[in-house]
Design a protein around this motif. Structure first.
Motif, PDB file in Angstrom:
ATOM      1  N   TRP A  15       0.820  -1.215   0.000  1.00 26.34           N
ATOM      2  CA  TRP A  15       0.000   0.000   0.000  1.00 26.34           C
ATOM      3  C   TRP A  15       0.857   1.269   0.000  1.00 26.34           C
ATOM      4  N   CYS A  16       2.073   1.143   0.494  1.00 29.03           N
ATOM      5  CA  CYS A  16       2.954   2.316   0.644  1.00 29.03           C
ATOM      6  C   CYS A  16       3.357   2.859  -0.722  1.00 29.03           C
ATOM      7  N   LYS A  17       3.334   4.203  -0.836  1.00 26.01           N
ATOM      8  CA  LYS A  17       3.764   4.829  -2.102  1.00 26.01           C
ATOM      9  C   LYS A  17       5.066   5.598  -1.922  1.00 26.01           C
ATOM     10  N   ASN A  18       5.738   5.355  -0.800  1.00 29.86           N
ATOM     11  CA  ASN A  18       7.059   5.943  -0.552  1.00 29.86           C
ATOM     12  C   ASN A  18       7.045   7.470  -0.644  1.00 29.86           C
ATOM     13  N   CYS A  19       5.992   8.076  -0.092  1.00 31.58           N
ATOM     14  CA  CYS A  19       5.852   9.527  -0.246  1.00 31.58           C
ATOM     15  C   CYS A  19       6.738  10.308   0.718  1.00 31.58           C
ATOM     16  N   GLY A  20       7.131   9.659   1.816  1.00 30.60           N
ATOM     17  CA  GLY A  20       8.034  10.329   2.746  1.00 30.60           C
ATOM     18  C   GLY A  20       7.369  11.180   3.802  1.00 30.60           C
ATOM     19  N   ILE A  21       6.058  11.177   3.871  1.00 36.24           N
ATOM     20  CA  ILE A  21       5.394  11.973   4.914  1.00 36.24           C
ATOM     21  C   ILE A  21       5.771  11.443   6.297  1.00 36.24           C
ATOM     22  N   CYS A  22       5.889  10.130   6.427  1.00 34.64           N
ATOM     23  CA  CYS A  22       6.256   9.555   7.727  1.00 34.64           C
ATOM     24  C   CYS A  22       7.631  10.050   8.147  1.00 34.64           C
ATOM     25  N   VAL A  23       8.527  10.188   7.165  1.00 39.29           N
ATOM     26  CA  VAL A  23       9.873  10.679   7.463  1.00 39.29           C
ATOM     27  C   VAL A  23       9.772  12.111   8.015  1.00 39.29           C
ATOM     28  N   ALA A  24       8.902  12.904   7.383  1.00 37.11           N
ATOM     29  CA  ALA A  24       8.786  14.312   7.765  1.00 37.11           C
ATOM     30  C   ALA A  24       8.140  14.505   9.130  1.00 37.11           C
ATOM     31  N   VAL A  25       7.190  13.662   9.461  1.00 44.49           N
ATOM     32  CA  VAL A  25       6.459  13.905  10.716  1.00 44.49           C
ATOM     33  C   VAL A  25       7.043  13.168  11.918  1.00 44.49           C
ATOM     34  N   CYS A  26       7.882  12.182  11.685  1.00 52.42           N
ATOM     35  CA  CYS A  26       8.405  11.396  12.804  1.00 52.42           C
ATOM     36  C   CYS A  26       9.385  12.233  13.625  1.00 52.42           C
ATOM     37  N   PRO A  27       9.147  12.364  14.919  1.00 55.84           N
ATOM     38  CA  PRO A  27      10.049  13.177  15.746  1.00 55.84           C
ATOM     39  C   PRO A  27      11.361  12.449  16.083  1.00 55.84           C
ATOM     40  N   LYS A  28      11.443  11.172  15.759  1.00 55.21           N
ATOM     41  CA  LYS A  28      12.617  10.397  16.197  1.00 55.21           C
ATOM     42  C   LYS A  28      13.442   9.817  15.047  1.00 55.21           C
ATOM     43  N   LYS A  29      13.185  10.272  13.840  1.00 53.42           N
ATOM     44  CA  LYS A  29      13.949   9.813  12.676  1.00 53.42           C
ATOM     45  C   LYS A  29      13.981   8.293  12.552  1.00 53.42           C
ATOM     46  N   VAL A  30      12.799   7.704  12.711  1.00 51.28           N
ATOM     47  CA  VAL A  30      12.682   6.255  12.609  1.00 51.28           C
ATOM     48  C   VAL A  30      12.770   5.807  11.147  1.00 51.28           C
ATOM     49  N   TYR A  31      12.278   6.677  10.253  1.00 55.05           N
ATOM     50  CA  TYR A  31      12.178   6.283   8.830  1.00 55.05           C
ATOM     51  C   TYR A  31      13.132   7.083   7.954  1.00 55.05           C
ATOM     52  N   GLU A  32      13.353   6.533   6.793  1.00 52.81           N
ATOM     53  CA  GLU A  32      13.963   7.347   5.738  1.00 52.81           C
ATOM     54  C   GLU A  32      13.479   6.846   4.385  1.00 52.81           C
ATOM     55  N   ILE A  33      13.644   7.710   3.385  1.00 51.90           N
ATOM     56  CA  ILE A  33      13.438   7.266   2.005  1.00 51.90           C
ATOM     57  C   ILE A  33      14.839   6.938   1.495  1.00 51.90           C
ATOM     58  N   ASP A  34      15.051   5.702   1.125  1.00 47.79           N
ATOM     59  CA  ASP A  34      16.417   5.257   0.849  1.00 47.79           C
ATOM     60  C   ASP A  34      16.887   5.658  -0.553  1.00 47.79           C
ATOM     61  N   ARG A  35      18.086   5.199  -0.879  1.00 49.70           N
ATOM     62  CA  ARG A  35      18.678   5.605  -2.155  1.00 49.70           C
ATOM     63  C   ARG A  35      17.854   5.157  -3.353  1.00 49.70           C
ATOM     64  N   ASN A  36      17.023   4.144  -3.149  1.00 52.93           N
ATOM     65  CA  ASN A  36      16.149   3.675  -4.239  1.00 52.93           C
ATOM     66  C   ASN A  36      14.770   4.333  -4.187  1.00 52.93           C
ATOM     67  N   ASP A  37      14.676   5.434  -3.440  1.00 52.27           N
ATOM     68  CA  ASP A  37      13.395   6.135  -3.268  1.00 52.27           C
ATOM     69  C   ASP A  37      12.355   5.255  -2.608  1.00 52.27           C
ATOM     70  N   ARG A  38      12.824   4.374  -1.739  1.00 50.05           N
ATOM     71  CA  ARG A  38      11.901   3.453  -1.086  1.00 50.05           C
ATOM     72  C   ARG A  38      11.836   3.747   0.405  1.00 50.05           C
ATOM     73  N   HIS A  39      10.621   3.553   0.941  1.00 48.01           N
ATOM     74  CA  HIS A  39      10.422   3.693   2.381  1.00 48.01           C
ATOM     75  C   HIS A  39      11.282   2.676   3.121  1.00 48.01           C
ATOM     76  N   ALA A  40      11.965   3.137   4.177  1.00 43.23           N
ATOM     77  CA  ALA A  40      12.772   2.201   4.974  1.00 43.23           C
ATOM     78  C   ALA A  40      12.643   2.555   6.450  1.00 43.23           C
ATOM     79  N   ILE A  41      12.597   1.519   7.276  1.00 43.56           N
ATOM     80  CA  ILE A  41      12.567   1.719   8.728  1.00 43.56           C
ATOM     81  C   ILE A  41      14.008   1.562   9.198  1.00 43.56           C
ATOM     82  N   ILE A  42      14.610   2.684   9.614  1.00 37.24           N
ATOM     83  CA  ILE A  42      16.043   2.591   9.935  1.00 37.24           C
ATOM     84  C   ILE A  42      16.321   2.603  11.438  1.00 37.24           C
ATOM     85  N   ASN A  43      15.454   3.241  12.212  1.00 39.29           N
ATOM     86  CA  ASN A  43      15.711   3.304  13.665  1.00 39.29           C
ATOM     87  C   ASN A  43      14.478   2.873  14.469  1.00 39.29           C
ATOM     88  N   PRO A  44      14.020   1.654  14.266  1.00 41.35           N
ATOM     89  CA  PRO A  44      12.777   1.237  14.952  1.00 41.35           C
ATOM     90  C   PRO A  44      12.908   1.292  16.474  1.00 41.35           C
TER      91      PRO A  44
END
Lengths: 70, 192, 264, 375
Positions: A15-44
């Motif tokens: 369902w994810c479209k890798n839009c990056g809103i989660c990256v923008a709103v997360c106060p703890k930098k849990v997510y990033e959009i990776d080099r392939n423009d894909r959603h990634a959970i980096i600091n769970p």
């Protein structure tokens, strides 16, 4: 000192479209959009369960649940 | 009434005189007597103050074409009404006009209508009741007097169905007045 | 939000990456969940446009109507069955341009429906044209030199037309949005929520608003809570959008023998 | 007399016929010559536990009745040409979502605002082709006050039975005409088929009738409506095969039932050498003209379209007998005649007779026409 709560992040890749809103709103930098423009959970481990990402995900792709330690 | 039992009535005057209601009352009376009717009128802004027309067809059998094509009776209470809707008459048509409010139409003659009956309807109403109210019902009385199209008692019943109680007495008198005027036509009416 | 409120088999949704519509829909489903409404008695009605696809992703009775016509359909449903919670999902173009007349008359009648305007300041589905809510000077595909017109203030429009509940919120402030959606839904009478969302594909790109994420978080900078705004000077509020509850009054139902509520 | 007859106006008969069939929701916008229907419904709906809504325009009116229909009510709106034009998008939507609705169009003189108080039959083709895209509607045409009652009742029943919009195509004359109607006319009420099984419910799955059951909103079926092309699920698709199947089904659900839907009224067609084909109020002038021609030894007959659409060429051909001349009188510049010509091609002499001055075609005019045209 209270024990630190831990959270389980579920990400629906279909369902994810890798839009990056989660990256923008997360106060703890849990997510990033990776080099392939894909959603990634980096600091769970840093997740504080604020639900900002869940509530702002336009694609219903994220859930965050507290993990209850027995 | 012609031999196919079809009676065609056209009434014309100005909006607000109650001619449409008059045609409905006569229609109701005819239905009570088991007859078939079609009632129609011109509609729209002109029906509220301008020239108006009400039509009624009464028959003993099914009425196919619902509008008046060759009236047995044309009753006009304004000059403008007669001018606008006075066409389409024939030697079959008896014409009634209110001589107290209208000039005698010069276009009517023995060739184009069956007869003209000019009665001083409004002036008589005013002299008797000090009011023009009941003009439409007086006209019904005249039509009834001329045609006996329905039983008078049936007509009274139909009038009572449609006229408010406080005006009923006046209107019943107007109905009688209409019929009286026809009876007295030899004295007051002008015929061609 | 109850996951069974979604028709999972219909997802992913058709919206562009970073579209604000999903955030408003999420908040709406959360509000319905928190209110513990009977899901069998909730009907979502929409018009045409990106936002109007939202009801089809929900597990409620959903009625996708014509462009601008959701409100009269919702009116018919509500009056035919007053037991239902009838929510109109519409966009800024659908709801305030082609459907603007229906909007003001539903507000005037105080029909007990809730209108949620997914407001992204442009027509997304047809390619980013100007809507009646597009801010002046903004670039859209039909205002290439900047919008010459002034936008509606939707809340004031609804209030002027007689709405008994009107609020505005933004998708960054999800709790605020959910809270006002709940108030709108439970309000007895016509209610409207102007839910400001983002269209990163068109409006955002044409007007250099940054990424979807930036469009979401920037709402913090240009939206001011009504309670805060009341303490600010007009100069301090230039360029700001005030969010909060603007109208919340008791409806005055004329005593009418024919009103279906009285008859039930 | 056993029957009870009361004087009723055409518009009143429409309202009462609708109520008799179970209509309990009316939404409308005032327009001459249909306004009396709204006025009567405003009074009558609360009396029978129904709802009356005066909407902001005809667009809202038709959409409100579609909504009420989705919520399970039997519904009516009434209008005239200018309002009917505004209703076209809603009509197409109702066809697509298969909402049972009834629209009364009382034809006044057009185009545009035209002459509000004058009669015409100029909306005939609009009933069939007014909204965009291939779609099918049922159109019924009353010729009297009593038939206004009966056909409105029938329209409601057909709408519910076939999940389809039905148009009652009346006109200014019938709307305002007063005639006695028989109040002992039997009331016929047909209810829509409702689904029974919630599990696996598909809103547009059909059986051999091709008419899907309708889950009224709010009854727990969690149903789905859209004007977009949709499959059995009720959700949008851009699949061409699904689209084709849907549009075919919308046609076939009516065309498989033409015996039930199509009604003609015929008069001495069998031996007629001159046949009149007409609809609505015009047929009443025809009726007298036929009588008159017969009394003069002329073999005249009449076919009146009670159902105008669906229009089935084969049925018209069969009903038309062997008359070599077919005259088509109508109050427009020639609309019904196009269909009649399609049916008969060059095999018969099809003669249009048109009147477009806002008055009816009288029997005398028909007789003159026959004489002047040497028919």
């Amino acid at each position: 000192m209270p024990e630190k709560k831990t959270f389980k992040i579920t990400h629906n890749r279909n369902w994810c479209k890798n839009c990056g809103i989660c990256v923008a709103v997360c106060p703890k930098k849990v997510y990033e959009i990776d080099r392939n423009d894909r959603h990634a959970i980096i600091n769970p481990q840093d997740c504080i369960g604020c639900q900002m990402c869940v509530e702002h995900c336009p694609d219903f792709a994220l859930t965050v649940e507290e993990v209850k330690n027995e | 009434m012609s031999n196919d039992n079809r009676f065609e009535l056209r009434m014309t005057g100005s909006g607000g005189q109650g001619l449409i209601l008059g045609s409905i009352i006569l229609a109701e009376a005819a239905i009570m007597e088991g007859k078939i009717v079609t009632q129609s009128q011109v509609y729209g802004a002109e029906a509220r103050g301008g020239t108006t027309k009400a039509e009624l067809v009464i028959s003993n059998k099914h009425i196919a074409y619902p509008k008046v094509t060759d009236p047995d009776l044309l009753a006009a209470v304004t000059n403008e009404g007669l001018r606008q809707y006075g066409g389409g008459i024939s030697r079959k048509t008896e014409v009634v006009i209110d001589s107290s409010a209208m000039s005698t139409p010069d276009f009517l003659n023995e060739e184009n209508c069956r007869g003209l009956l000019a009665l001083p309807i409004r002036s008589t109403l005013i002299s008797r009741f000090r009011s023009e109210l009941g003009l439409n019902i007086a006209l019904l009385g005249i039509i009834e007097g001329l045609t006996a199209i329905v039983d008078v008692e049936t007509l009274r019943k139909a009038v009572a169905m449609h006229i408010k109680k406080q005006f009923l007495d006046l209107n019943m008198k107007a109905l009688d007045l209409g019929m009286e005027m026809v009876e007295a036509q030899a004295k007051t009416g002008i015929r061609i | 939000m109850r996951p069974d409120f979604l028709r999972s088999e219909r997802l992913p949704n058709i919206w562009c990456p970073g579209c604000g519509n999903g955030i408003v829909l999420h908040a709406l489903l959360e509000a319905i969940d928190q209110l513990q409404l009977d899901p069998d008695k909730v009907v979502l009605v929409s018009g045409i446009g990106c936002s109007s696809r939202a009801p089809a992703y929900t597990a409620f009775d959903n009625v996708h109507t014509l462009h601008g016509r959701a409100i009269p359909v919702a009116t018919g449903i509500k009056l035919a069955n007053p037991d239902l919670t009838v929510i109109v999902v519409t966009g800024d173009g659908d709801g305030s341009a082609i459907g603007g007349n229906h909007l003001i008359h539903a507000a005037r009648r105080d029909v007990d429906i809730t209108v949620v305007v997914f407001n992204n300041y442009n027509y997304g589905m047809t390619g980013g044209q100007a809507s009646p809510l597009t801010p002046s000077t903004s670039i859209t595909t039909t205002t290439p030199n900047g919008n010459l017109d002034r936008p509606f203030d939707l809340v004031k429009l609804a209030a002027g037309a007689g709405a008994t509940y009107a609020a505005r919120s933004g998708i960054y402030f999800t709790r605020h949005l959910i809270d006002h959606l709940k108030k709108a839904i439970t309000h007895d009478g016509f209610s409207l929520v102007d839910a400001v969302a983002q269209c990163p594909t068109y409006f955002g790109r044409f007007n250099k608003k940054g990424s979807a994420g930036q469009m979401v978080t920037s709402q913090k900078d240009w939206m001011v809570l009504k309670s805060v705004a009341e303490k600010r000077t007009p100069e301090e509020l230039v360029g700001k959008i005030i969010i909060g509850e603007f109208v919340n009054i008791e409806r005055r139902t004329p005593a009418s023998a024919g009103a279906p509520k009285e008859q039930a | 007399m056993s029957e009870m007859r009361v004087l009723m106006q055409g518009n009143e008969a429409v309202a009462e016929g609708a109520i008799a069939a179970g209509v309990r929701f009316y939404a409308g916008y005032p327009i001459t010559p249909s306004s009396e229907i709204a006025e009567i419904m405003a009074k009558r709906m609360p009396q029978v536990g129904g709802t009356f809504m005066q909407m902001e325009d005809e667009i809202a009116s038709i959409m409100a009745i579609v909504g009420a229909s989705m919520a399970g009510k039997k519904v009516l709106t009434a209008t005239s040409g200018p309002g009917f034009s505004l209703m076209q998008e809603g009509l197409g939507y109702a066809c697509m979502v298969e909402a049972p609705i009834v629209i009364l169009d009382s034809m006044r003189y057009g185009p545009s605002t035209g002459m509000a108080t004058k009669v015409s039959q100029m909306d005939l083709m609009q009933t069939r082709w007014g909204t965009h895209g291939d779609h099918w509607v049922i159109v019924l045409s009353p010729a009297s006050v009593e038939e206004s009652y009966q056909l409105t009742m029938r329209a409601v029943n057909l709408a519910e039975k076939y999940r389809n919009p039905v148009i009652v195509l009346s006109d200014e004359t019938i709307s305002h005409l007063r005639e006695p109607i028989d109040t002992s006319i039997p009331k016929a009420v047909v209810d829509r088929r409702l689904p029974t099984e919630k599990a696996g419910y598909l809103p547009y799955k059909t059986d051999e009738t091709l008419v899907p059951t309708i889950a009224n909103v709010g009854t727990g079926f969690r149903t789905s409506f859209t004007g977009l092309v949709h499959g059995e699920s009720g959700f949008q698709t851009a699949n061409g095969h699904v689209a084709e199947a849907l549009v075919e089904r919308l046609r076939d659900k009516l065309f498989n039932n033409l015996d039930d839907i199509i009604q003609f009224e015929t008069d001495r067609v069998e031996d007629a050498d001159i046949l009149f084909m007409s609809f609505g109020i015009t047929a009443r002038g025809v009726s007298e003209a036929v009588e008159s021609l017969r009394s003069h030894g002329r073999k005249a007959g009449s076919l009146r379209f009670v159902t105008l659409f669906p229009f089935d060429d084969d049925r018209v051909r069969k009903a038309a007998g062997n008359a070599r001349t077919i005259v088509v009188p109508e109050l427009n510049s020639g609309q019904l005649v196009l269909l009649v010509k399609r049916v008969f091609g060059d095999s018969r002499k099809v003669v249009p007779m048109n009147k477009i001055n806002g008055d009816l075609i009288s029997p005398q005019e028909i007789l003159s026409f026959i004489r002047e045209e040497n028919l």
